[in-house]
Scaffold this motif. Structure first.
Motif, short mmCIF file in Angstrom:
data_model
loop_
_atom_site.label_atom_id
_atom_site.label_comp_id
_atom_site.label_asym_id
_atom_site.label_seq_id
_atom_site.Cartn_x
_atom_site.Cartn_y
_atom_site.Cartn_z
N PRO A 35 5.49 21.47 -5.25
CA PRO A 35 5.37 23.05 -5.29
C PRO A 35 4.28 22.72 -3.79
CG PRO A 35 5.82 22.58 -7.57
CD PRO A 35 5.51 21.31 -6.98
N ALA A 36 4.73 23.99 -3.17
CA ALA A 36 3.54 24.74 -2.59
C ALA A 36 2.17 25.39 -3.20
CB ALA A 36 4.34 26.27 -1.92
N GLY A 37 1.39 24.40 -2.13
CA GLY A 37 0.14 25.38 -3.49
C GLY A 37 -0.65 24.32 -4.20
N SER A 38 0.21 23.54 -4.38
CA SER A 38 -0.22 22.29 -5.66
C SER A 38 -1.56 21.59 -5.22
CB SER A 38 1.22 21.08 -5.99
OG SER A 38 2.28 21.40 -6.01
N THR A 39 -1.08 21.05 -4.03
CA THR A 39 -2.17 20.36 -3.26
C THR A 39 -4.02 20.79 -2.91
OG1 THR A 39 -1.17 19.00 -2.29
CG2 THR A 39 -2.92 18.35 -1.55
N ASN A 40 -3.54 22.24 -2.29
CA ASN A 40 -4.83 22.87 -2.23
C ASN A 40 -5.21 23.47 -4.13
OD1 ASN A 40 -5.21 23.36 0.31
ND2 ASN A 40 -3.23 24.88 0.60
N ALA A 41 -4.49 23.65 -4.58
CA ALA A 41 -4.95 23.62 -6.39
C ALA A 41 -5.70 22.67 -6.28
CB ALA A 41 -3.68 24.51 -6.86
N ALA A 42 -5.46 21.55 -6.49
CA ALA A 42 -5.99 20.03 -7.04
C ALA A 42 -7.68 19.46 -5.53
CB ALA A 42 -4.78 19.32 -6.38
N GLY A 43 -7.23 20.62 -4.68
CA GLY A 43 -8.13 19.66 -4.01
C GLY A 43 -8.54 20.26 -2.44
N GLY A 44 -7.33 20.66 -2.37
CA GLY A 44 -6.79 20.60 -0.39
C GLY A 44 -6.86 19.11 -0.02
N ALA A 45 -7.44 19.35 1.75
CA ALA A 45 -7.30 17.93 2.02
C ALA A 45 -8.55 17.15 1.44
CB ALA A 45 -8.30 18.61 3.16
N ARG A 46 -9.38 17.29 0.24
CA ARG A 46 -9.69 16.10 0.09
C ARG A 46 -8.87 14.99 -0.82
NH1 ARG A 46 -14.54 13.57 1.02
NH2 ARG A 46 -13.54 12.21 0.39
N VAL A 47 -7.99 15.61 -1.47
CA VAL A 47 -6.91 14.94 -2.17
C VAL A 47 -6.32 14.11 -1.00
CG1 VAL A 47 -4.58 15.28 -3.30
CG2 VAL A 47 -6.07 16.36 -3.80
N VAL A 48 -6.16 14.45 0.13
CA VAL A 48 -5.22 13.76 1.05
C VAL A 48 -6.12 12.82 1.72
CG1 VAL A 48 -4.24 13.72 3.55
CG2 VAL A 48 -3.48 15.71 2.07
N VAL A 49 -7.47 13.36 2.28
CA VAL A 49 -8.41 12.01 1.98
C VAL A 49 -8.60 10.93 1.19
CG1 VAL A 49 -10.74 11.56 2.53
CG2 VAL A 49 -9.72 13.14 3.86
N ASP A 50 -8.66 11.29 -0.48
CA ASP A 50 -8.55 10.48 -1.06
C ASP A 50 -7.21 9.52 -0.82
OD1 ASP A 50 -10.56 11.66 -2.05
OD2 ASP A 50 -10.54 12.09 -3.30
N ALA A 51 -6.23 9.94 -0.82
CA ALA A 51 -5.02 9.61 -0.44
C ALA A 51 -5.32 8.24 1.02
CB ALA A 51 -3.78 9.80 -0.25
N ALA A 52 -5.41 8.71 1.99
CA ALA A 52 -6.16 7.28 2.73
C ALA A 52 -6.54 6.66 2.16
CB ALA A 52 -6.14 8.48 4.30
N ASP A 53 -7.82 7.16 1.80
CA ASP A 53 -8.83 5.97 1.48
C ASP A 53 -8.37 4.85 0.58
OD1 ASP A 53 -11.30 6.59 2.70
OD2 ASP A 53 -11.93 7.83 0.55
N GLY A 54 -6.74 5.46 -0.72
CA GLY A 54 -5.72 4.61 -1.27
C GLY A 54 -5.04 3.94 -0.79
N GLY A 55 -4.72 3.72 1.17
CA GLY A 55 -4.46 3.10 1.72
C GLY A 55 -2.45 3.75 2.35
N GLU A 56 -3.07 4.74 1.33
CA GLU A 56 -1.45 5.53 0.99
C GLU A 56 -1.09 5.84 3.36
OE1 GLU A 56 1.55 7.85 1.52
OE2 GLU A 56 1.23 7.45 -0.68
N ALA A 57 -0.05 5.62 2.80
CA ALA A 57 0.39 5.18 5.33
C ALA A 57 0.39 6.85 5.27
CB ALA A 57 1.43 4.41 5.41
N ARG A 58 1.39 7.55 4.63
CA ARG A 58 1.73 9.08 5.14
C ARG A 58 0.45 9.54 4.69
NH1 ARG A 58 5.89 9.43 0.48
NH2 ARG A 58 4.33 8.83 -0.64
N ALA A 59 -0.38 9.83 4.16
CA ALA A 59 -1.90 10.43 4.35
C ALA A 59 -2.38 10.39 5.60
CB ALA A 59 -2.82 9.86 3.10
N ILE A 60 -2.45 8.91 5.65
CA ILE A 60 -3.11 8.64 6.93
C ILE A 60 -1.85 8.48 8.04
CG2 ILE A 60 -3.45 6.31 8.48
CD1 ILE A 60 -3.94 4.86 5.89
N ALA A 61 -0.84 9.24 8.37
CA ALA A 61 0.08 9.76 9.90
C ALA A 61 -0.53 10.95 9.05
CB ALA A 61 0.83 9.05 9.41
#
Lengths: 320, 320
Positions: A197-223
């Motif tokens: 749902p729109a707003g979920s990631t920003n409520a959970a920490g925003g871009a930091r969540v995506v950086v953490d996912a990239a750290d975990g090797g998540e290819a879509r976050a890296i892209a």
């Protein structure tokens, strides 16, 4: 030794920094974070917090940052998106009356950029472009320690330059850099990638969540971050072509990810540069205290020159 | 009244402009165009032409424009694409020895921009961006009458900013503004549209041919120029966001087409602006004489301050 107080008036948290003159420049005496008082009498409440913070210490002056537009001639706040109760008021004058020392208002981004440029990562350079990667993307060109405000106080808007096509930006244009690397936009894009749902990631920490996912090797976050940092690198190359600074300082929350943000952007710059004379590209050093340091620096400057020329970034609340 | 000579050292034609002090600034005494002497002893030949032009007039100083990079510390030409025999030489010193007056070398684009900014279309403004639409696209940010050269003398390159995708630019990047509105590129594109052998349009007059076709109602020419001016408008909007000048001066041969170049670009700026504080956007006034005027202005400035601080745009051939 003269002491100067820097007040960084944030949307939810404010910072107080007491400094004093030292042989190498200002040095910290002590600092504190306080919740920003909210609502109509909040400036009065902030002034009381500052008075309490100072205790028996006397100061030669202070400055207070404002997230918004300050009228340089009157010291009044023209508009502040995050602190709307400040609109039309003269917060520096009210604080000055309460704490018994002269002060002025300064625009928060300009104060932070001047601090980074003069005592932070840009120390030793005279001509620096400062980029702040936060919820949005801001910039400032600092020459000889002062922000080049432009003819209407509107220069440095690196976040709002782009091809005019692509996603709609908060500024109304399409395809601006901010649509690709603004923290809030990265959060929105991650919602779309994951079907949240729109707003979920920003409520959970925003871009930091995506950086953490990239750290975990998540290819879509890296892209996603790769697309963002490619755009940032292209924009920095535009800054080099247009302004030719000695150094670029990259700050803001997102810049703290060297691996996924700063390093890839610098690689893009180096890969795509042709005729360019590349500046050093360095991370900011003052972190969340840049605004408070910038305010303290502005206070000292105003004390040294009690009738400064208005620059568009400072209010003239200093007593004449 | 002191007299100053401006020499605009062009690739095929040079211009000589004799000026004198007047109450409102420099005024023209007389001017001449001469074919640029070619080859190894061309500077000596140019100096003889200047001496002949001056006749019995004595001058307090001169400046000579160089299309290329001038080393500010030594006055020597680092490189000149159109006048390669100048590389490594000190043309101002040789001319000075011949005509018996002190002089200096100045970069041609900077000289023309400073002249447009101070006595041409930018008169009355302090903070101006000057764009020159010629075979290529050049730019200069002029603040208080002086070009902001940047940390490495490389600022203002509006022609070489773009998305990094699209047609290959002469600078090695892709999609730069110059690939869309550089006069030579418009000529190339017109060859493609009409299926002509490469180079035909540029041999026949270049972008002027396309402007003439648009004047004649040719829809493909109108579409080609529309694409070019949309790109120019977007780039000018980027200048506004980054630099926030008081005025933008658009010069160069192509800018003379108000109907097909300047007006459509201004319309794009106005249509796509959102938060921007728009500057005045005006056509240049000095035409092909801007460089010679800029040289005369530089000569007068050097005479007033015989040990100027090197700026990256001026050589230090002035005797100390």
């Amino acid at each position: 030794m003269s002491r100067y107080l820097g007040i960084d008036y944030g949307g939810t948290q404010s910072k107080l920094l007491l400094t004093r003159e030292a042989p190498g420049g200002l040095e910290r005496v002590r600092e504190a974070r306080v919740p920003t008082p909210q609502g109509g009498d909040s400036v009065e409440a902030l002034a009381r917090l500052a008075l309490e913070f100072l205790g028996p210490d006397r100061i030669a002056g202070f400055a207070v940052t404002i997230a918004g537009i300050v009228d340089a001639a009157t010291g009044r706040v023209v508009s502040s998106a995050n602190l709307p109760w400040l609109d039309g008021t003269d917060p520096a004058a009210r604080i000055a009356a309460r704490i018994g020392a002269p002060g002025l208002a300064v625009q928060d981004g300009a104060a932070a950029a001047e601090a980074e440029a003069t005592i932070g990562a840009g120390r030793g350079f005279d001509d620096i472009f400062v980029v702040a990667l936060g919820t949005g993307v801001a910039g400032a060109h600092v020459v000889d320690g002062r922000v080049r405000a432009g003819a209407h106080g509107a220069a440095g808007e690196i976040g709002h330059i782009g091809p005019g096509t692509g996603a709609r930006c908060s500024c109304g244009q399409r395809g601006c850099l901010e649509t690709l690397i603004g923290g809030a936009r990265i959060g929105d894009a991650w919602d779309e990638v994951l079907g949240l749902p729109a707003g979920s990631t920003n409520a959970a920490g925003g871009a930091r969540v995506v950086v953490d996912a990239a750290d975990g090797g998540e290819a879509r976050a890296i892209a996603l971050l790769d697309r963002a940092t490619t755009a940032l690198g292209r924009s920095l190359l535009g800054v080099v072509a247009m302004i030719d600074p000695e150094a670029i300082v990259v700050g803001g929350g997102l810049s703290q990810s060297t691996r996924w943000i700063l390093d890839p952007a610098v690689r893009t710059v180096r890969r795509e540069a042709t005729f360019h004379r590349l500046p050093e590209i360095v991370p900011s050093q003052l972190g969340v205290w840049a605004g408070a340091w910038g305010a303290a620096i502005a206070a000292r400057r105003a004390a040294a020159d009690p009738a400064p020329t208005p620059t568009g970034t400072e209010a003239a609340a200093w007593p004449r």
